[in-house]
Structure formats: C-alpha cells, structure tokens
Write a protein that holds these residues in place. Structure first.
Motif, PDB file in Angstrom:
ATOM      1  N   LEU A 179     -27.507  13.767   1.194  1.00  0.00           N
ATOM      2  CA  LEU A 179     -26.962  12.465   0.811  1.00  0.00           C
ATOM      3  C   LEU A 179     -25.535  12.377   1.351  1.00  0.00           C
ATOM      4  CD1 LEU A 179     -27.394  10.585  -2.514  1.00  0.00           C
ATOM      5  CD2 LEU A 179     -25.061  10.999  -1.717  1.00  0.00           C
ATOM      6  N   ILE A 180     -25.119  11.172   1.718  1.00  0.00           N
ATOM      7  CA  ILE A 180     -23.770  10.968   2.253  1.00  0.00           C
ATOM      8  C   ILE A 180     -23.062   9.891   1.439  1.00  0.00           C
ATOM      9  CG2 ILE A 180     -22.415  10.256   4.272  1.00  0.00           C
ATOM     10  CD1 ILE A 180     -24.759  11.206   6.021  1.00  0.00           C
ATOM     11  N   LEU A 181     -21.843  10.200   1.002  1.00  0.00           N
ATOM     12  CA  LEU A 181     -20.975   9.210   0.368  1.00  0.00           C
ATOM     13  C   LEU A 181     -19.993   8.738   1.430  1.00  0.00           C
ATOM     14  CD1 LEU A 181     -20.232  10.923  -3.081  1.00  0.00           C
ATOM     15  CD2 LEU A 181     -21.863   9.087  -2.604  1.00  0.00           C
ATOM     16  N   MET A 182     -20.031   7.460   1.769  1.00  0.00           N
ATOM     17  CA  MET A 182     -19.305   6.938   2.924  1.00  0.00           C
ATOM     18  C   MET A 182     -18.238   5.921   2.528  1.00  0.00           C
ATOM     19  SD  MET A 182     -19.050   6.895   6.274  1.00  0.00           S
ATOM     20  CE  MET A 182     -20.597   7.667   6.787  1.00  0.00           C
ATOM     21  N   ASP A 183     -16.976   6.288   2.747  1.00  0.00           N
ATOM     22  CA  ASP A 183     -15.898   5.307   2.608  1.00  0.00           C
ATOM     23  C   ASP A 183     -16.002   4.341   3.789  1.00  0.00           C
ATOM     24  OD1 ASP A 183     -13.623   3.964   1.867  1.00  0.00           O
ATOM     25  OD2 ASP A 183     -12.239   5.458   2.667  1.00  0.00           O
ATOM     26  N   ILE A 184     -15.729   3.070   3.561  1.00  0.00           N
ATOM     27  CA  ILE A 184     -15.840   2.087   4.642  1.00  0.00           C
ATOM     28  C   ILE A 184     -14.544   1.983   5.441  1.00  0.00           C
ATOM     29  CG2 ILE A 184     -16.250  -0.344   5.191  1.00  0.00           C
ATOM     30  CD1 ILE A 184     -18.735   1.237   4.348  1.00  0.00           C
ATOM     31  N   ASN A 185     -13.404   2.045   4.767  1.00  0.00           N
ATOM     32  CA  ASN A 185     -12.115   1.938   5.457  1.00  0.00           C
ATOM     33  C   ASN A 185     -11.616   3.316   5.862  1.00  0.00           C
ATOM     34  OD1 ASN A 185     -11.884  -0.857   5.318  1.00  0.00           O
ATOM     35  ND2 ASN A 185     -11.029  -0.786   3.265  1.00  0.00           N
ATOM     36  N   LEU A 186     -11.998   3.747   7.058  1.00  0.00           N
ATOM     37  CA  LEU A 186     -11.578   5.045   7.575  1.00  0.00           C
ATOM     38  C   LEU A 186     -10.515   4.846   8.652  1.00  0.00           C
ATOM     39  CD1 LEU A 186     -15.111   6.692   7.801  1.00  0.00           C
ATOM     40  CD2 LEU A 186     -13.328   7.196   6.126  1.00  0.00           C
ATOM     41  N   PRO A 187      -9.681   5.848   8.910  1.00  0.00           N
ATOM     42  CA  PRO A 187      -8.552   5.659   9.825  1.00  0.00           C
ATOM     43  C   PRO A 187      -8.923   5.524  11.291  1.00  0.00           C
ATOM     44  CG  PRO A 187      -8.668   7.933   9.082  1.00  0.00           C
ATOM     45  CD  PRO A 187      -9.655   7.172   8.265  1.00  0.00           C
ATOM     46  N   ASP A 188     -10.096   6.029  11.696  1.00  0.00           N
ATOM     47  CA  ASP A 188     -10.444   5.970  13.116  1.00  0.00           C
ATOM     48  C   ASP A 188     -11.616   5.033  13.387  1.00  0.00           C
ATOM     49  OD1 ASP A 188     -12.161   7.635  11.762  1.00  0.00           O
ATOM     50  OD2 ASP A 188     -12.231   9.182  13.302  1.00  0.00           O
ATOM     51  N   ILE A 189     -12.781   5.368  12.857  1.00  0.00           N
ATOM     52  CA  ILE A 189     -13.985   4.547  13.027  1.00  0.00           C
ATOM     53  C   ILE A 189     -14.374   4.021  11.654  1.00  0.00           C
ATOM     54  CG2 ILE A 189     -16.316   4.498  14.006  1.00  0.00           C
ATOM     55  CD1 ILE A 189     -15.709   7.258  15.240  1.00  0.00           C
ATOM     56  N   ASN A 190     -14.636   2.724  11.528  1.00  0.00           N
ATOM     57  CA  ASN A 190     -14.972   2.225  10.195  1.00  0.00           C
ATOM     58  C   ASN A 190     -16.333   2.756   9.748  1.00  0.00           C
ATOM     59  OD1 ASN A 190     -17.216   0.149  10.568  1.00  0.00           O
ATOM     60  ND2 ASN A 190     -15.679  -0.706  11.956  1.00  0.00           N
ATOM     61  N   THR A 250     -32.040   9.313   5.366  1.00  0.00           N
ATOM     62  CA  THR A 250     -31.106   9.970   4.447  1.00  0.00           C
ATOM     63  C   THR A 250     -30.315   8.926   3.661  1.00  0.00           C
ATOM     64  OG1 THR A 250     -30.862  11.861   5.930  1.00  0.00           O
ATOM     65  CG2 THR A 250     -29.132  11.536   4.287  1.00  0.00           C
ATOM     66  N   PRO A 251     -30.211   9.064   2.349  1.00  0.00           N
ATOM     67  CA  PRO A 251     -29.416   8.100   1.570  1.00  0.00           C
ATOM     68  C   PRO A 251     -27.942   8.142   1.984  1.00  0.00           C
ATOM     69  CG  PRO A 251     -30.826   9.432   0.139  1.00  0.00           C
ATOM     70  CD  PRO A 251     -30.867  10.071   1.486  1.00  0.00           C
ATOM     71  N   ILE A 252     -27.399   6.989   2.333  1.00  0.00           N
ATOM     72  CA  ILE A 252     -25.975   6.860   2.639  1.00  0.00           C
ATOM     73  C   ILE A 252     -25.403   5.833   1.669  1.00  0.00           C
ATOM     74  CG2 ILE A 252     -24.230   6.305   4.371  1.00  0.00           C
ATOM     75  CD1 ILE A 252     -26.198   7.045   6.540  1.00  0.00           C
ATOM     76  N   ILE A 253     -24.545   6.300   0.782  1.00  0.00           N
ATOM     77  CA  ILE A 253     -23.992   5.452  -0.267  1.00  0.00           C
ATOM     78  C   ILE A 253     -22.581   5.024   0.130  1.00  0.00           C
ATOM     79  CG2 ILE A 253     -23.509   5.239  -2.724  1.00  0.00           C
ATOM     80  CD1 ILE A 253     -26.448   5.899  -1.989  1.00  0.00           C
ATOM     81  N   ALA A 254     -22.366   3.729   0.273  1.00  0.00           N
ATOM     82  CA  ALA A 254     -21.034   3.221   0.597  1.00  0.00           C
ATOM     83  C   ALA A 254     -20.189   3.191  -0.670  1.00  0.00           C
ATOM     84  CB  ALA A 254     -21.127   1.823   1.197  1.00  0.00           C
ATOM     85  N   VAL A 255     -18.960   3.669  -0.546  1.00  0.00           N
ATOM     86  CA  VAL A 255     -18.006   3.605  -1.654  1.00  0.00           C
ATOM     87  C   VAL A 255     -16.807   2.819  -1.140  1.00  0.00           C
ATOM     88  CG1 VAL A 255     -16.691   4.904  -3.347  1.00  0.00           C
ATOM     89  CG2 VAL A 255     -18.796   5.870  -2.411  1.00  0.00           C
ATOM     90  N   THR A 256     -16.631   1.608  -1.650  1.00  0.00           N
ATOM     91  CA  THR A 256     -15.627   0.721  -1.067  1.00  0.00           C
ATOM     92  C   THR A 256     -15.029  -0.214  -2.105  1.00  0.00           C
ATOM     93  OG1 THR A 256     -15.261  -1.005   0.604  1.00  0.00           O
ATOM     94  CG2 THR A 256     -17.425  -0.934  -0.439  1.00  0.00           C
TER      95      THR A 256
END
Length: 241
Positions: A168-179, A196-202
């Motif tokens: 599982l991946i917890l994904m921030d949307i506002n990243l410094p290089d690639i969104n 694979t579950p990818i959960i956006a945390v924003t």
C-alpha cells in the motif's frame, strides 16, 4: 515561449539552485567563471537525485565540439554560441526535452514487466515531504505494528517502487519535485502496481481538485489534517490480509 527562469552565475550557484528545486530544463554555458569546462556536467551526471535526467542544453563556444559534447549526455542538446539566435535556442531546448522524454519512456517500458521483489510482511510506502507529517505517520503506523518506509519526494518514490513491491502507498499530492498525481500515474504503468492501493493524503478538498486527484489512479483520498481513526480505517480496508 513563456517560462519562469532562474539565473546562476557560476557552478556553485547552479548547484545551490538545484538543491532548492528541480527545473524542467537546464541551459549550461560551458564557460563559467569558476568552471573547469565540463566539471558541472560531470557533477550533474554523477548525482543520485535525478539531476542527470533533467533535459539539458549545452552552450559551446566551439561549433566543431558540439557533437562531442552532445555524446556526453543522452539528455543533452548542444548549440554553438556563435551567432546564436533565440529560435535556435528554443529548438535545442525542445530537442533536449524530446530526447529525455523518450529515454524516460523507455525506462518505464523496461520495468513494466520486471519482477519486483516483495518485502517480507506487509509494508507501506509513505511519500511525504513534511517532516512533522512523516513523524505523525510513523507514530500512527508504529502504533498499529505496521511496517513502513518513508521517502520525501516523487523521484525517491519512483526509485523505491522499482526496487521493491509495497502492499500500500500513502501519497502526498504536494511534493517538492513531481506532484503526487504524476507520481501515481507513473507507478500505475508498472505491472506490479496496477492494482496496488494508493491512498492520497492531501489538504485539497475542493470537488474539482479531488476529481483530478482520483483520475490520476488514486484508490482513495484522506484529507489533512490527518485523523488517526480515519487513516487506520482506510488502510485496513485496502491492505491485503
């Protein structure tokens, strides 16, 4: 052609700028005040943080050396400074970007069907650039006895998923290089991560923004500030058991 640009007067200034942000294009004049010719190009090529893959335009004083310089970097387009016109510089920039995109696409295709080793036990990849939030994620996941690894930017996330299989991946949307949306799209191209579950945390909660995030391949979205109960509920919902 409109674009935001930043000027670095010498090699050290250029390296400091690169530490602050990753540009979409680099234009390097080989004759810099403190440069030893190709020293800056060598430092870029040897870097481990993705700088070697930035589209590159090299300005050379010697037209005869253009082809030789271009062979030094597969992401480079070289142009002579002699009688240089803006249109020629723009064309060289487009060539560099095109070459880079083709190479990155080839790399993506190379890993599409590559067997990626699986971690022992269920493991979560946390992609978060803010130290306080990363610490909070760690505290929550440790409390649930969940294994996790953390990275702080998009390129590091892509490097990680190409080396290991996470559950599982917890994904921030506002990243410094690639969104986070573009990172998610790239991850979805890898066959091992198609489902694979990818959960956006924003912090973005506006309907139109949420729709754009979900369209990138996100499985579910959790809003900030992080609610421990909600986060664990979503993780348990999607984490394989």
């Amino acid at each position: 052609v409109r674009m935001k640009s930043f000027l670095a007067e010498n090699d050290e200034s250029a390296m400091k700028k690169l530490e602050e942000f990753t540009p979409s294009l680099l234009i390097v004049d080989l004759v810099n005040p403190d440069s030893q010719g190709l020293e800056l190009l060598g430092r870029l090529a040897a870097s481990t943080n993705g700088w070697a893959k930035i589209p590159l335009v090299i300005l050379s004083n010697t037209p005869d050396n253009c082809e030789a310089y271009e062979n030094l970097s597969s992401h480079a387009s070289v142009v002579s400074k002699e009688n240089l016109e803006s249109s020629e510089l723009i064309i060289s920039a487009m060539k560099a970007v095109t070459k880079t995109n083709r190479l990155l696409l080839a790399e993506d295709k190379a890993v599409l069907n590559t067997e990626i080793p699986h971690n022992e036990g269920e493991t979560i990849l946390v992609v978060e650039d803010t130290p306080d939030n990363m610490e909070l994620f760690g505290w929550i996941l440790d409390g649930e006895s969940l294994n996790y690894e953390g990275v702080e930017d998009g390129q590091s996330a892509l490097n990680a998923v190409r080396q290991k299989k996470y559950d599982l991946i917890l994904m921030d949307i506002n990243l410094p290089d690639i969104n986070g949306k573009d990172v998610t799209r790239s991850i979805r191209k890898i066959s091992a991560y198609e489902n694979t579950p990818i959960i956006a945390v924003t912090a973005h909660a506006i309907k139109t923004e949420i729709e754009g995030i979900m369209d990138s391949g996100i499985t579910e979205l959790v809003t900030k500030p992080i609610n421990q109960t909600e986060l664990i509920s979503v993780i348990n919902k999607h984490l394989p058991h």
